[in-house]
Design a protein around this motif. Structure first.
Motif, PDB file in Angstrom:
ATOM      1  N   LYS A  34       0.832  -1.206   0.000  1.00 18.65           N
ATOM      2  CA  LYS A  34       0.000   0.000   0.000  1.00 18.65           C
ATOM      3  C   LYS A  34       0.864   1.253   0.000  1.00 18.65           C
ATOM      4  N   ASN A  35       1.882   1.256   0.843  1.00 14.98           N
ATOM      5  CA  ASN A  35       2.769   2.417   0.915  1.00 14.98           C
ATOM      6  C   ASN A  35       3.501   2.631  -0.411  1.00 14.98           C
ATOM      7  N   ARG A  36       3.946   1.526  -1.045  1.00 18.05           N
ATOM      8  CA  ARG A  36       4.636   1.635  -2.332  1.00 18.05           C
ATOM      9  C   ARG A  36       3.702   2.161  -3.418  1.00 18.05           C
ATOM     10  N   LEU A  37       2.465   1.681  -3.408  1.00 19.94           N
ATOM     11  CA  LEU A  37       1.499   2.110  -4.424  1.00 19.94           C
ATOM     12  C   LEU A  37       1.154   3.592  -4.282  1.00 19.94           C
ATOM     13  N   ILE A  38       1.040   4.045  -3.055  1.00 15.02           N
ATOM     14  CA  ILE A  38       0.782   5.473  -2.815  1.00 15.02           C
ATOM     15  C   ILE A  38       1.935   6.298  -3.381  1.00 15.02           C
ATOM     16  N   CYS A  39       3.151   5.832  -3.147  1.00 13.17           N
ATOM     17  CA  CYS A  39       4.346   6.513  -3.662  1.00 13.17           C
ATOM     18  C   CYS A  39       4.340   6.531  -5.192  1.00 13.17           C
ATOM     19  N   GLN A  40       4.019   5.390  -5.802  1.00  9.10           N
ATOM     20  CA  GLN A  40       3.963   5.295  -7.267  1.00  9.10           C
ATOM     21  C   GLN A  40       2.928   6.268  -7.834  1.00  9.10           C
ATOM     22  N   GLN A  41       1.804   6.320  -7.149  1.00  8.33           N
ATOM     23  CA  GLN A  41       0.728   7.206  -7.586  1.00  8.33           C
ATOM     24  C   GLN A  41       1.167   8.667  -7.520  1.00  8.33           C
ATOM     25  N   GLU A  42       1.817   9.036  -6.441  1.00  5.94           N
ATOM     26  CA  GLU A  42       2.269  10.411  -6.267  1.00  5.94           C
ATOM     27  C   GLU A  42       3.323  10.801  -7.297  1.00  5.94           C
ATOM     28  N   LEU A  43       4.150   9.832  -7.686  1.00  5.17           N
ATOM     29  CA  LEU A  43       5.211  10.089  -8.664  1.00  5.17           C
ATOM     30  C   LEU A  43       4.709  10.035 -10.106  1.00  5.17           C
ATOM     31  N   GLY A  44       3.474   9.555 -10.293  1.00  5.25           N
ATOM     32  CA  GLY A  44       2.934   9.427 -11.647  1.00  5.25           C
ATOM     33  C   GLY A  44       3.505   8.246 -12.399  1.00  5.25           C
ATOM     34  N   TYR A  45       3.909   7.202 -11.663  1.00  4.02           N
ATOM     35  CA  TYR A  45       4.556   6.045 -12.272  1.00  4.02           C
ATOM     36  C   TYR A  45       3.577   4.935 -12.653  1.00  4.02           C
ATOM     37  N   GLN A  46       2.297   5.068 -12.326  1.00  2.00           N
ATOM     38  CA  GLN A  46       1.338   4.007 -12.626  1.00  2.00           C
ATOM     39  C   GLN A  46       0.966   4.015 -14.105  1.00  2.00           C
ATOM     40  N   SER A  47       0.518   2.854 -14.588  1.00  2.00           N
ATOM     41  CA  SER A  47       0.164   2.742 -16.003  1.00  2.00           C
ATOM     42  C   SER A  47      -1.246   3.262 -16.297  1.00  2.00           C
ATOM     43  N   GLY A  48      -2.135   3.163 -15.315  1.00  2.00           N
ATOM     44  CA  GLY A  48      -3.530   3.504 -15.550  1.00  2.00           C
ATOM     45  C   GLY A  48      -4.374   2.287 -15.874  1.00  2.00           C
ATOM     46  N   PHE A  49      -3.724   1.154 -16.096  1.00  2.00           N
ATOM     47  CA  PHE A  49      -4.450  -0.096 -16.344  1.00  2.00           C
ATOM     48  C   PHE A  49      -4.822  -0.795 -15.035  1.00  2.00           C
ATOM     49  N   GLU A  50      -4.232  -0.362 -13.933  1.00  2.00           N
ATOM     50  CA  GLU A  50      -4.450  -1.021 -12.649  1.00  2.00           C
ATOM     51  C   GLU A  50      -5.814  -0.672 -12.049  1.00  2.00           C
ATOM     52  N   GLU A  51      -6.236  -1.470 -11.075  1.00  2.00           N
ATOM     53  CA  GLU A  51      -7.383  -1.112 -10.245  1.00  2.00           C
ATOM     54  C   GLU A  51      -7.050   0.230  -9.581  1.00  2.00           C
ATOM     55  N   PRO A  52      -7.886   1.259  -9.758  1.00  2.00           N
ATOM     56  CA  PRO A  52      -7.558   2.585  -9.232  1.00  2.00           C
ATOM     57  C   PRO A  52      -7.639   2.715  -7.714  1.00  2.00           C
ATOM     58  N   ASP A  53      -8.430   1.856  -7.070  1.00  2.00           N
ATOM     59  CA  ASP A  53      -8.618   1.931  -5.620  1.00  2.00           C
ATOM     60  C   ASP A  53      -7.504   1.157  -4.916  1.00  2.00           C
TER      61      ASP A  53
END
Length: 378
Positions: A34-53
């Motif tokens: 969860k902590n890593r995903l929050i960091c990825q989200q803040e950095l804009g590193y997500q693909s957008g294909f993932e579950e957004p929640d």
């Protein structure tokens, strides 16, 4: 109920239905993830294909009432084609990544999970189960790592001691409190070969990826590929295996356990020029059974044009001119214009000049100018 005995029965049954590895873990929240995903989200590193929640991605209790354990499964897929086809001058070929060889892995994993569910229900009729693969809410990789399937490599793939990272994974949340298995210790050590092999520098550091720079992600988008990545895509028309093929744990790994995973070389490594002329129906007939077809025809055709430009295939110029003239999609016309510029020649130059005089889409006009610039700089 003897859960220890049932667990062993499930393990035995899983082998009989073609599951190559199985592991068990708790249904506790994945706090570190969860902590890593929050960091990825803040950095804009997500693909957008993932579950957004992010809560759903990390808390099994939000997906099923009173979960007690999660079963993770892995199936090994081939790393080499039994029948090889060569890319030749005038008949250049693209390549799908290994995870898109054979039948769409979603169907394969779902089939095994459904069989496993049926078996468990026969033993425990009132059990509650929820299975998922890839498109589900949970992170398949996080579950697999905690269940002892493998460790999370610096390339962000699950690496198993037996099969390397050439595995499909999926999981099943259960209401049964199975004894969890022991996770495997990280074995990457000081190795950084995957980071060095990444063509675009998408692997920011060991275990962290900027999906926006990953070729695997880029080949699945539907917009124009950013300029800085076009030459790096090469002849890839779906996905990328560079960080996997560079991994020492994948050296010599090639498993052919499952017939439905065997690639048809004409699909896994197809001729590029015919792709540009496929109708939707023809595309579905040829590629519809592989996972790489999930985004439809347009991204694959765009990637095929980039690949033809990579080869500087003069024989493709008439096909690219047709796309530039006739396609309704600005992305297709724009990519064709750029590809013509990369390939060059008098015919390409004339087509670009003609297109510039009639084109009205600003995005396509920019690509035409890029193409003209590429030819003038030759």
């Amino acid at each position: 109920m003897d859960l220890t005995k049932l667990k062993q029965e499930i393990i035995s049954y899983s082998k009989s239905i073609g599951i190559d590895k199985i592991g068990f873990t708790t249904a506790d929240p994945f706090t570190e993830l969860k902590n890593r995903l929050i960091c990825q989200q803040e950095l804009g590193y997500q693909s957008g294909f993932e579950e957004p929640d992010i809560e759903k991605r990390t808390n099994p209790a939000l997906l099923m009432e009173e979960p007690r354990s999660i079963i993770s499964i892995a199936l090994a897929y081939p790393a080499k084609m039994k029948i090889r086809v060569e890319s030749k001058k005038g008949a250049r070929r693209g390549i799908f990544c290994r995870a898109s060889w054979g039948l769409d892995y979603h169907h394969i994993i779902k089939d095994r999970l459904q069989k496993l569910e049926t078996f468990i229900v026969l033993q425990v009729p009132d059990v509650r189960l929820k299975s998922m693969v890839d498109t589900g809410e949970l992170s398949d990789r996080a579950v697999a790592v905690r269940a002892g399937i493998g460790w999370s490599g610096k390339n962000c793939a699950v690496i198993t001691p037996e099969f390397g990272s050439y595995v499909y994974i999926g999981e099943m949340i259960t209401s049964l409190p199975f004894e969890p298995d022991t996770p495997i210790e990280d074995r990457c050590g000081s190795c950084t070969k995957c980071l060095e092999a990444c063509p675009t520098g998408a692997l920011v550091q060991g275990g962290q990826i900027n999906a926006q720079r990953c070729i695997s992600f880029l080949t699945q988008t539907k917009s124009l590929i950013p300029d800085e990545f076009r030459d790096k895509i090469g002849n890839r028309i779906y996905g990328c295996d560079s960080c996997q093929t560079a991994c020492p744990y994948n050296k010599g790994k090639d498993f052919h356990f499952h017939e439905e995973m065997e690639p048809d070389p004409e699909v896994a490594k197809p001729l590029l020029k015919p792709i540009l002329n496929l109708s939707n129906r023809e595309f579905k007939l040829k590629f519809g059974q592989v996972s790489g077809a999930w985004r439809g025809k347009k991204p694959i055709q765009r990637n095929a044009m980039i690949a033809l430009a990579h080869f500087k295939d003069q024989s493709a110029v008439p096909d690219l001119i047709r796309v530039l003239k006739e396609e309704t999609s600005p992305v297709a016309r724009g990519t064709a214009a750029w590809a013509l510029g990369k390939i060059g020649g008098e015919l390409a130059l004339s087509a670009l000049k003609t297109a510039k005089a009639r084109e009205t889409d600003p995005e396509v006009l920019r690509e035409i100018d890029k193409g003209l610039g590429l030819i003038s700089n030759c």
